[in-house]
Design an enzyme around this catalytic site. Structure first.
Site, short mmCIF file in Angstrom:
data_model
loop_
_atom_site.label_atom_id
_atom_site.label_comp_id
_atom_site.label_asym_id
_atom_site.label_seq_id
_atom_site.Cartn_x
_atom_site.Cartn_y
_atom_site.Cartn_z
N LYS A 193 0.90 -1.08 0.05
CA LYS A 193 -0.15 -0.07 -0.05
C LYS A 193 0.80 1.17 0.11
O LYS A 193 1.95 1.26 0.64
CB LYS A 193 -0.75 0.14 1.20
CG LYS A 193 -1.57 1.24 1.41
CD LYS A 193 -2.40 1.25 2.79
CE LYS A 193 -3.30 2.69 2.86
NZ LYS A 193 -4.02 2.59 3.92
N GLU A 235 -7.84 12.42 13.21
CA GLU A 235 -7.15 11.01 13.43
C GLU A 235 -6.12 11.19 14.64
O GLU A 235 -4.90 11.80 14.48
CB GLU A 235 -6.58 10.59 12.14
CG GLU A 235 -5.92 9.38 12.33
CD GLU A 235 -5.44 8.72 10.96
OE1 GLU A 235 -5.68 9.38 9.72
OE2 GLU A 235 -4.64 7.55 11.10
C1 LIG Z 1 -4.01 10.90 3.74
C2 LIG Z 1 -5.25 11.36 4.09
O1 LIG Z 1 -6.11 10.77 4.92
C3 LIG Z 1 -5.85 9.65 5.45
C4 LIG Z 1 -6.13 8.62 4.51
C5 LIG Z 1 -7.22 7.67 4.29
C6 LIG Z 1 -7.60 6.85 3.32
O2 LIG Z 1 -6.70 6.71 2.29
O3 LIG Z 1 -8.88 6.41 3.18
C7 LIG Z 1 -8.12 8.06 5.32
C8 LIG Z 1 -7.88 8.73 6.54
C9 LIG Z 1 -6.72 9.35 6.48
O4 LIG Z 1 -5.79 8.43 7.39
C10 LIG Z 1 -5.47 12.81 3.98
O5 LIG Z 1 -6.80 13.34 4.46
O6 LIG Z 1 -4.88 13.69 3.26
#
Ligand SMILES: C=C(O[C@@H]1C=C(C(=O)O)C=C[C@H]1O)C(=O)O
Length: 359
Positions: free
Chosen positions: A103, A157
């Protein structure tokens, strides 16, 4: 300043500042400073913006927040442009299929110039007013780096919270946009909860945290299925994790360095994903790093620095970012759309339509 649903923590006055995280950590451990607050960049080897405040004020209510601002953008430029972002995602999927990485989180940034100056406190309040939890943070980057800029955001988060020997983490990964139509909003959430692609994307993060916490904790408790949580703009999959430290002297700052950047913002394996991000995006600065605080006994809380912007010293130039986890079954257009939705956190707070992005 960090506003959270359970209260606000504010550093007042500056008695010391650090760009080197290890030096800051050593000063705290030696009792030379009573607490630390600030921001650590995505690449923790880059200069941090940590200060030892004269006073750490805790226990105040979350920021009540304000209505969105009503600024206009004189210019709004995305790096890279949308076509290139889609291409980068397609290329990342190929590398995942080839087995180079499991990933990788790819992000883009948007540079805005506003018609009028804003003060950091105004944007902080607008960000806090934009979500039900009143999550918001503001870090004076100038206090440590001399740049005069601020990092301001509304991250939902929590990388970690540490109190005594208890550590909790609350990772987010797996996303879908909110809708003003309640039926559509519910259906989108249900679809997200059942999405095998998003559940796989989420599992990388929980596995990473279990593994890293396992080095220091006897028990790591996490439900096997994530729960749905929302911000003003997004639905996310989230997992509450709770662990007990073998040695309670480990500080919240030590834990932030051990746990972040997680595969929610970097990828798996971490070193390969970080290398790909550096090659593809270049320097992320403070985006996708962590912001928070740590007190004299090592308790504290650190948030993942997303849904944020760096406001330059001129009060008119901002850079904001949005990224998303790329896995084997990611679709480049859907991932691009996801970044658009995530950009809304900062755009909505400024009162600027996303349609203003020129490329
Ligand atoms: C990377 C980001 O968000 C992150 C990535 C996410 C995802 O890929 O679904 C969800 C929440 C966050 O952990 C961002 O907001 O820039």
């Amino acid at each position: 300043m960090l506003s959270r649903p359970h209260g606000t923590v504010r550093g007042e006055g500056v008695v010391g500042s650090f760009t080197d995280v290890d030096e800051a950590s050593a000063a705290l451990r030696a009792g030379e400073v009573g607490s630390l607050t600030g921001a650590i960049p995505f690449d923790a080897r880059d200069p941090a913006a940590l200060v030892a405040p004269a006073r750490l004020r805790t226990g105040e209510a979350p920021l009540s927040g304000s209505a969105p601002l009503s600024r206009r953008a004189v210019s709004t430029v995305s790096h890279p442009d949308r076509d290139e972002h889609r291409e980068r995602i397609a290329h990342a999927v190929k590398r995942i299929v080839a087995g180079d990485v499991g990933k990788v989180v790819l992000a883009r940034s948007v540079d805005l110039v506003l018609d009028e100056q804003i003060r950091p406190a105004e944007l902080l309040d607008a960000l806090a007013g934009g979500n039900a939890g009143h999550n918001a943070f503001g870090v004076d980057l100038g206090a440590a780096t001399g740049s005069g800029s601020w990092l301001l955001g509304a991250s939902p988060e929590a990388l970690l919270r540490k109190s005594g020997s208890t550590v909790t983490c609350h990772p987010y990964a797996g996303s879908a946009p909110r809708s003003a139509d309640p039926a559509v909003d519910r259906a989108t959430a249900d679809e997200l909860a059942a999405s095998t692609k998003d559940l796989a994307e989420h599992a990388f993060v929980v596995d990473h945290l279990r593994e890293r916490l396992g080095h220091l904790c006897d028990e790591v408790d996490a439900p096997s299925t994530p729960q749905l949580e929302s911000t003003g703009e997004m639905w996310h999959l989230a997992t509450p994790i709770r662990a007990t430290l073998r040695d309670p002297a480990v500080t919240a700052l030590d834990l932030a360095l051990l746990l972040g950047p997680t595969p929610a913002v970097c990828g798996t394996p971490s070193d390969v994903a970080a290398q790909i991000i550096r090659e593809v995006e270049g320097d992320r600065g403070f985006y996708a790093g962590t912001v928070g605080w740590c007190d004299a006994v090592g308790d504290g809380e650190w948030m993942v620095s997303i849904r944020c912007a760096e406001l330059a010293a001129d009060g008119r130039s901002l850079r904001t970012w949005a990224g998303g986890g790329i896995v084997e079954h990611s679709d480049p257009q859907a991932e691009l759309d996801e970044t658009q939705f995530k950009l809304r956190t900062v755009f909505n707070a400024l009162g600027i339509p996303l349609a203003d992005i020129v490329n």
